[in-house]
Design a protein around this motif. Structure first.
Motif, PDB file in Angstrom:
ATOM      1  N   TRP A 156       0.856  -1.160   0.000  1.00 59.00           N
ATOM      2  CA  TRP A 156       0.000   0.000   0.000  1.00 59.00           C
ATOM      3  C   TRP A 156       0.893   1.209   0.000  1.00 59.00           C
ATOM      4  CZ3 TRP A 156      -1.260  -4.551   2.464  1.00 59.00           C
ATOM      5  CH2 TRP A 156      -2.488  -5.106   2.090  1.00 59.00           C
ATOM      6  N   HIS A 183      -6.548   0.812  -7.348  1.00 59.61           N
ATOM      7  CA  HIS A 183      -6.333   1.929  -6.437  1.00 59.61           C
ATOM      8  C   HIS A 183      -6.935   3.161  -7.112  1.00 59.61           C
ATOM      9  CE1 HIS A 183      -3.331  -0.421  -4.133  1.00 59.61           C
ATOM     10  NE2 HIS A 183      -2.905  -0.829  -5.305  1.00 59.61           N
ATOM     11  N   CYS A 187      -5.351   7.298  -1.500  1.00 59.17           N
ATOM     12  CA  CYS A 187      -5.974   6.272  -2.333  1.00 59.17           C
ATOM     13  C   CYS A 187      -7.469   6.285  -2.035  1.00 59.17           C
ATOM     14  CB  CYS A 187      -5.385   4.909  -2.007  1.00 59.17           C
ATOM     15  SG  CYS A 187      -6.141   3.588  -2.978  1.00 59.17           S
ATOM     16  N   GLU A 223      -9.849   4.046  -3.548  1.00 62.86           N
ATOM     17  CA  GLU A 223     -10.560   2.843  -3.987  1.00 62.86           C
ATOM     18  C   GLU A 223     -10.135   1.768  -3.017  1.00 62.86           C
ATOM     19  OE1 GLU A 223     -12.426   2.571  -7.182  1.00 62.86           O
ATOM     20  OE2 GLU A 223     -13.122   0.837  -6.043  1.00 62.86           O
ATOM     21  N   TYR A 224     -11.086   1.122  -2.373  1.00 56.12           N
ATOM     22  CA  TYR A 224     -10.726   0.144  -1.356  1.00 56.12           C
ATOM     23  C   TYR A 224      -9.801  -0.917  -1.956  1.00 56.12           C
ATOM     24  CZ  TYR A 224     -10.718  -3.321   2.214  1.00 56.12           C
ATOM     25  OH  TYR A 224     -10.283  -4.223   3.146  1.00 56.12           O
ATOM     26  N   CYS A 225      -8.621  -1.085  -1.359  1.00 55.73           N
ATOM     27  CA  CYS A 225      -7.615  -1.953  -1.960  1.00 55.73           C
ATOM     28  C   CYS A 225      -7.025  -2.928  -0.954  1.00 55.73           C
ATOM     29  CB  CYS A 225      -6.523  -1.100  -2.602  1.00 55.73           C
ATOM     30  SG  CYS A 225      -5.806   0.098  -1.476  1.00 55.73           S
ATOM     31  N   HIS A 259      -5.716   0.085   2.990  1.00 53.03           N
ATOM     32  CA  HIS A 259      -6.216   1.105   2.057  1.00 53.03           C
ATOM     33  C   HIS A 259      -6.154   2.498   2.680  1.00 53.03           C
ATOM     34  CE1 HIS A 259      -9.072   3.518  -0.181  1.00 53.03           C
ATOM     35  NE2 HIS A 259      -9.867   3.543   0.846  1.00 53.03           N
ATOM     36  N   MET A 265      -2.698   4.401   2.788  1.00 54.09           N
ATOM     37  CA  MET A 265      -2.014   4.577   1.503  1.00 54.09           C
ATOM     38  C   MET A 265      -2.103   6.058   1.124  1.00 54.09           C
ATOM     39  SD  MET A 265      -2.625   2.350  -1.919  1.00 54.09           S
ATOM     40  CE  MET A 265      -1.876   2.842  -3.479  1.00 54.09           C
TER      41      MET A 265
END
Ligand code: CUA
Length: 404
Positions: A137, A173, A210, A212-214, A218, A221
């Protein structure tokens, strides 16, 4: 002046006041991640659409509410009054209330589509190219025109269009610097582009993240963007291109001399003391993590330890021929970075030591292994028996901090 005129003027004044209030409530320092800023043409476009939507939506809202109130009053129930006429199946009315929203949507669609075409067009040919690569991340930033690779801290010259090529190393992301522009997704096997010009930005630090849930980290990040003058940018690039200058490199012959401190200080990185409050990493350390601050590290010893440890499997340090790993962030000028762990901790000796000892205790899911001897690895659920001693960690910290 007629009564209608006066009413109209008062209505306009009230609308303007409400709108300015809404905007000023989002002022930069109270809300450092506000999108109501006009430092780039991208955000100007977005803001102008937002404004026109706001005005149209307000007009529609007021008209609908007035009509509703009027109907409620006009057709209220009265003693002995006959049933009102039913309008079910009235073609004229149905056509009307289909057409009116369609017309309203045209007023929304035209500026929106125009802005989409403008912002999705190809960037100007002399734009600064920056490759943004999302990793679980952290953020990798590559400047292919200059051969510079860095992480989590992005430098942009004021007034020059920057064209981001957005890619990901793993999952989805999303790249966003709210006060400059974005957000746009980083998609596997596909390059997205995003460009903007920080044309009315001053020398400033901005938050990026970031969106977008990654996965597990997340929310950890983050990154910082710095808009600097073109001259400072050139100096920064020149410095980034130079290999890390520090001490002896195993197998590299004579030790390179350390950078003389007496030379006039060119712009190497954003000055720590000029980091605005909102950009200072403020993630609290998890409970129970302590570091013996009295341990003094030796950078030369640190370089030796670093160069024979697991570190080199993942990290590159230009100038250290042992360190050519490609998995983790490039550490060539790590000592000049202000943040650690993708923008979540300050890059100081204590945080760095704890990070090397047990990054996994500081950032859920992080790929960096637990390196400290006797440390419990929360991912592998075992205790490390062969790792680095605290003194060795202190030495590596001294080495990395010397890589300005
Ligand atoms: Cu990367 Cu969310």
């Amino acid at each position: 002046m007629t009564a209608t005129h006066r009413l109209r003027r008062r209505f306009a004044a009230a609308l303007t006041a409400a709108f300015s209030l809404a905007l000023s409530a989002c002022s930069a320092n109270r809300y450092p991640n506000s999108i109501f800023e006009r430092h780039t043409e991208f955000n100007r476009e977005v803001l102008s659409i937002f404004k026109s939507l706001f005005v149209w939506a307000t007009i529609v809202f007021v008209l609908v509410e007035l009509a509703l109130l009027w109907v409620l009053w006009r057709y209220r129930r009265r003693e002995g009054a006959p049933q009102p006429r039913h309008v079910h199946g009235n073609t004229t009315l149905e056509v009307l209330w289909t057409l009116i929203p369609a017309v309203v949507l045209v007023f929304i669609a035209v500026p929106t589509v125009r802005a989409i075409f403008r912002t999705q067009a190809k960037a100007v040919p002399n734009a600064l190219e920056v490759e943004v690569i999302g990793h679980q991340w952290w953020w990798e930033f590559r400047y292919p025109q200059y051969g510079v690779v860095t992480a989590n801290e992005l430098y942009l010259p004021i007034g020059r269009t920057v064209n981001f090529a957005l890619k990901t190393n793993d999952v989805l992301h999303s790249f966003w610097i709210p006060r400059l522009g974005g957000k746009r997704d980083l998609i596997a096997n596909h390059t997205n582009y995003l460009w903007f010009t920080p044309d009315s930005a001053d020398e400033q630090a901005w938050n990026g993240s970031c969106n977008e849930y990654c996965g597990a980290s997340h929310a950890n990040m983050l990154f910082r963007a710095f808009t600097v003058s073109p001259a400072q940018f050139e100096q920064w690039v020149a410095h980034q291109k130079s290999p890390a200058v520090f001490g002896a490199v195993p197998g590299a012959g004579a030790p390179a001399p350390p950078t003389p401190a007496a030379t006039p200080v060119a712009f190497v990185s954003w000055p720590r003391e000029r980091l605005p409050e909102y950009a200072i990493p403020n993630k609290p350390l998890p409970d129970g993590l302590g570091w013996n601050e009295s341990l003094v590290g030796d950078p030369a010893r640190g370089q030796q330890v670093y160069s024979r440890s697991a570190c080199i499997g993942c990290h590159t340090i230009a100038g250290n021929p042992m360190s050519v790993g490609q998995i983790g962030p490039n550490l060539t000028h790590f000592g000049s970075r202000l943040t650690l762990g993708a923008g979540i901790y300050p890059n100081d000796a204590r945080h760095l030591a704890l990070w090397i000892r047990n990054a996994r205790a500081m950032k859920p899911g992080v790929l960096m292994p637990t390196l400290g001897r006797g440390q419990y690895d929360p991912l592998l659920k075992t205790t490390v028996t062969t790792g680095l001693s605290d003194q060795e960690i202190a030495d590596i910290v001294a080495y990395l901090q010397a890589l300005k």
